[in-house]
Design a protein around this motif. Structure first.
Motif, PDB file in Angstrom:
ATOM      1  N   ALA A  75       0.815  -1.207   0.000  1.00  0.00           N
ATOM      2  CA  ALA A  75       0.000   0.000   0.000  1.00  0.00           C
ATOM      3  C   ALA A  75       0.856   1.269   0.000  1.00  0.00           C
ATOM      4  CB  ALA A  75      -0.922   0.006   1.213  1.00  0.00           C
ATOM      5  N   THR A  76       0.299   2.334  -0.529  1.00  0.00           N
ATOM      6  CA  THR A  76       0.884   3.673  -0.423  1.00  0.00           C
ATOM      7  C   THR A  76       0.452   4.266   0.903  1.00  0.00           C
ATOM      8  OG1 THR A  76       0.829   4.002  -2.813  1.00  0.00           O
ATOM      9  CG2 THR A  76       0.955   5.977  -1.436  1.00  0.00           C
ATOM     10  N   ALA A  77       1.401   4.790   1.669  1.00  0.00           N
ATOM     11  CA  ALA A  77       1.092   5.305   2.997  1.00  0.00           C
ATOM     12  C   ALA A  77       0.315   6.609   2.924  1.00  0.00           C
ATOM     13  CB  ALA A  77       2.374   5.506   3.793  1.00  0.00           C
ATOM     14  N   VAL A  81      -3.875   0.866  -3.669  1.00  0.00           N
ATOM     15  CA  VAL A  81      -4.066   0.476  -2.273  1.00  0.00           C
ATOM     16  C   VAL A  81      -3.403   1.536  -1.405  1.00  0.00           C
ATOM     17  CG1 VAL A  81      -3.689  -1.310  -0.531  1.00  0.00           C
ATOM     18  CG2 VAL A  81      -4.031  -1.957  -2.932  1.00  0.00           C
ATOM     19  N   TYR A  82      -4.141   2.054  -0.407  1.00  0.00           N
ATOM     20  CA  TYR A  82      -3.656   3.120   0.456  1.00  0.00           C
ATOM     21  C   TYR A  82      -3.837   2.705   1.915  1.00  0.00           C
ATOM     22  CZ  TYR A  82      -4.076   5.667  -3.944  1.00  0.00           C
ATOM     23  OH  TYR A  82      -3.958   6.057  -5.250  1.00  0.00           O
ATOM     24  N   GLN A  83      -2.868   3.053   2.748  1.00  0.00           N
ATOM     25  CA  GLN A  83      -2.902   2.600   4.138  1.00  0.00           C
ATOM     26  C   GLN A  83      -2.639   3.741   5.109  1.00  0.00           C
ATOM     27  OE1 GLN A  83       0.111  -0.237   5.215  1.00  0.00           O
ATOM     28  NE2 GLN A  83      -0.872  -0.813   7.122  1.00  0.00           N
ATOM     29  N   SER A  84      -3.449   3.782   6.165  1.00  0.00           N
ATOM     30  CA  SER A  84      -3.222   4.688   7.286  1.00  0.00           C
ATOM     31  C   SER A  84      -2.875   3.853   8.502  1.00  0.00           C
ATOM     32  CB  SER A  84      -4.473   5.522   7.580  1.00  0.00           C
ATOM     33  OG  SER A  84      -4.337   6.205   8.813  1.00  0.00           O
ATOM     34  N   GLN A  85      -1.775   4.220   9.162  1.00  0.00           N
ATOM     35  CA  GLN A  85      -1.381   3.506  10.377  1.00  0.00           C
ATOM     36  C   GLN A  85      -2.234   3.928  11.562  1.00  0.00           C
ATOM     37  OE1 GLN A  85       0.675   1.051  10.579  1.00  0.00           O
ATOM     38  NE2 GLN A  85       1.820   1.138   8.662  1.00  0.00           N
ATOM     39  N   PHE A 111      -8.692   1.153   0.723  1.00  0.00           N
ATOM     40  CA  PHE A 111      -8.173   1.998   1.794  1.00  0.00           C
ATOM     41  C   PHE A 111      -8.128   1.173   3.078  1.00  0.00           C
ATOM     42  CE2 PHE A 111      -9.835   4.853  -1.376  1.00  0.00           C
ATOM     43  CZ  PHE A 111      -8.947   5.919  -1.384  1.00  0.00           C
ATOM     44  N   GLN A 112      -6.948   1.076   3.656  1.00  0.00           N
ATOM     45  CA  GLN A 112      -6.740   0.272   4.853  1.00  0.00           C
ATOM     46  C   GLN A 112      -6.507   1.190   6.050  1.00  0.00           C
ATOM     47  OE1 GLN A 112      -3.231  -1.634   3.345  1.00  0.00           O
ATOM     48  NE2 GLN A 112      -4.338  -3.425   2.582  1.00  0.00           N
ATOM     49  N   SER A 113      -7.274   0.988   7.092  1.00  0.00           N
ATOM     50  CA  SER A 113      -7.115   1.767   8.318  1.00  0.00           C
ATOM     51  C   SER A 113      -6.765   0.839   9.470  1.00  0.00           C
ATOM     52  CB  SER A 113      -8.406   2.521   8.636  1.00  0.00           C
ATOM     53  OG  SER A 113      -8.364   3.050   9.943  1.00  0.00           O
ATOM     54  N   SER A 114      -5.722   1.193  10.226  1.00  0.00           N
ATOM     55  CA  SER A 114      -5.364   0.386  11.388  1.00  0.00           C
ATOM     56  C   SER A 114      -6.351   0.571  12.526  1.00  0.00           C
ATOM     57  CB  SER A 114      -3.959   0.759  11.875  1.00  0.00           C
ATOM     58  OG  SER A 114      -2.997   0.414  10.905  1.00  0.00           O
TER      59      SER A 114
END
Length: 450
Positions: free
Chosen positions: A295-297, A323-327, A350-353
């Motif tokens: 993923a792209t941060a 694909v995009y990700q937030s920590q 979109f991925q969220s922790s």
């Protein structure tokens, strides 16, 4: 829309605007450049974008001299979408805002032009002027070419309503985004595909008018979670009594009570839902290791979206397929544009922790959170993975499927074109309050929900 950059900030784009032609300022005579018009004695090369072209006498800046104050796409924008959703032929809107009321008769396809780098001006579908907003709009006849630099020019023949000319041509540039190289693999929802809602800890429906409506099926599992407003649902595929406030559903409620197979169907659907959740979860989780990496941060501590009319900024209020990700969490405020770049099969993940959500807003036409689709993007191909829960704020217009590990709450008036699956990995309740949820493409869903 952003204000123009200064001459110094525009220098990096100088080479992109050297069209290999000569142009003067406001003088006459000489040869004719295909974009800037007639050249004259002492002709010069095109100035950097956003700068007035030097040459013959341009009027000294004064309150009575009209000027271009802002554009969309903005000067130097490297992430402009190639098309605009809802525009015939997939055309693109190019706008310029003036400092003074203008004479509409002087704003036309001759005085407001657009051309690809090194190419001839495009034949627009239309050029118009809105007196209330002082905005001139050039609508292209077709979508622009991806990964291409364009130059827009306002000619010196444009005048204010009082008859004062702008003085000299005004030029700016932008570049369309590149097509996604490979894109992300499709997401397999399995048996969960026809379902608009899933919950593992029951459903709560607040009796606010208008009543909540679901276009699609609902799955509730296990039997302890097969409740609506804490009342057990029926065994006929509905919400049952629901303490007097059952949601309206264009579909069936599947649970361990219906159909009469001992819960085999609801368990199988829940298993496919969990598999889909893990398929869009990063390898490090949470809440468990998934299989969607690379993923792209998304920078931590920030929100996504911007007020209506803002210039599009990649990674903030504008995203292309990927694909995009937030920590941390993902919170959308204002408008967020997802641009498929002409590929109707493009996938956004979109991925969220932690949480996924949208800010509360006013009822339309007031300002509220919106996800806007462009370039052929479809809600069915957008996925939001929440490591914990999700909340859609008051009056939000949501697009895409949310798969939340725990609960999902929809505040008053929020709507979703996209499935909302709570309890994808743990106990998860679903809370309604005068909402609309649609499975994209459902026969009863709004026609635009695909």
């Amino acid at each position: 829309m952003n204000r123009f950059s200064s001459y110094s900030s525009a220098r990096p784009l100088l080479m992109a605007l050297l069209l290999g032609a000569l142009a003067t300022g406001c003088g006459g005579g000489g040869g004719r450049d295909p974009i800037l018009g007639t050249g004259g004695a002492g002709a010069i090369l095109l100035a950097p974008p956003g700068a007035i072209l030097p040459g013959a006498a341009c009027p000294v800046a004064a309150a009575t001299v009209p000027a271009v104050t802002a554009t969309d796409p903005s000067n130097g924008n490297q992430f402009a979408t190639t098309s605009t959703s809802g525009v015939a032929g997939g055309g693109k809107l190019i706008t310029a805002t003036f400092s003074l009321p203008m004479n509409p008769a002087t704003i036309n396809a001759t005085s407001f032009s657009l051309a690809p780098q090194g190419g001839a001006p495009l034949l627009p579908a239309s050029v118009s002027y809105n007196a209330a907003t002082r905005v001139a709009t050039l609508t292209t006849a077709a979508a622009l070419i991806a990964n291409t630099s364009y130059t827009a020019v306002i000619q010196s023949s444009v005048t204010s309503a009082a008859g004062t000319p702008v003085g000299c041509p005004y030029a700016w540039s932008f570049k369309t985004a590149a097509l996604a190289a490979a894109g992300s693999a499709p997401v397999n929802l399995g048996l969960a595909a026809p379902f608009g809602i899933a919950a593992t800890a029951g459903v709560t429906n607040t009796p606010t008018a208008p009543n909540t409506t679901i276009h699609g099926n609902v799955v509730l599992d296990p039997v302890s979670g097969a409740t609506c407003n804490l009342v057990p649902i029926d065994a006929a595929g509905g919400f049952g009594l629901c303490a007097g406030s059952p949601p309206t559903i264009n579909g069936q409620v599947i649970s361990p009570l219906f159909p009469a197979d001992g819960g085999a169907t609801s368990r199988a659907i829940k298993a496919d839902l969990q598999a889909a959740y893990l398929s869009i979860t990063p390898p490090a989780g949470p809440p468990a290791a998934g299989s969607r990496g690379g993923a792209t941060a998304i920078p931590a501590g920030t929100t996504l979206g911007a007020p209506t009319g803002s210039a599009r900024v990649q990674g903030d209020n504008y995203f292309v397929p990927g694909v995009y990700q937030s920590q941390t969490s993902i919170l959308i405020t204002g408008d967020l544009t997802l641009d498929a770049l002409g590929d109707p099969n493009a996938v956004f993940i979109f991925q969220s922790s932690s949480t996924v959500g949208s800010a509360a807003g006013a009822a339309a036409p007031g300002p509220h959170t919106r996800i806007l689709l462009a370039g052929g993007a479809k809600a069915s191909n957008i996925f939001w993975q929440a490591g914990s829960s999700a909340t859609l704020g008051t009056n939000s217009d949501w697009q895409g499927n949310i798969l939340a590990a725990a609960s999902i709450t929809m505040e008053t008036g929020a709507s979703s074109c996209g499935r909302l699956f709570a309890g994808a990995f743990t106990a998860g309740a679903f809370v309604f309050d005068s909402n609309v949820v649609s499975v994209p493409g459902h026969a009863s869903a709004p026609p635009s929900c695909q």
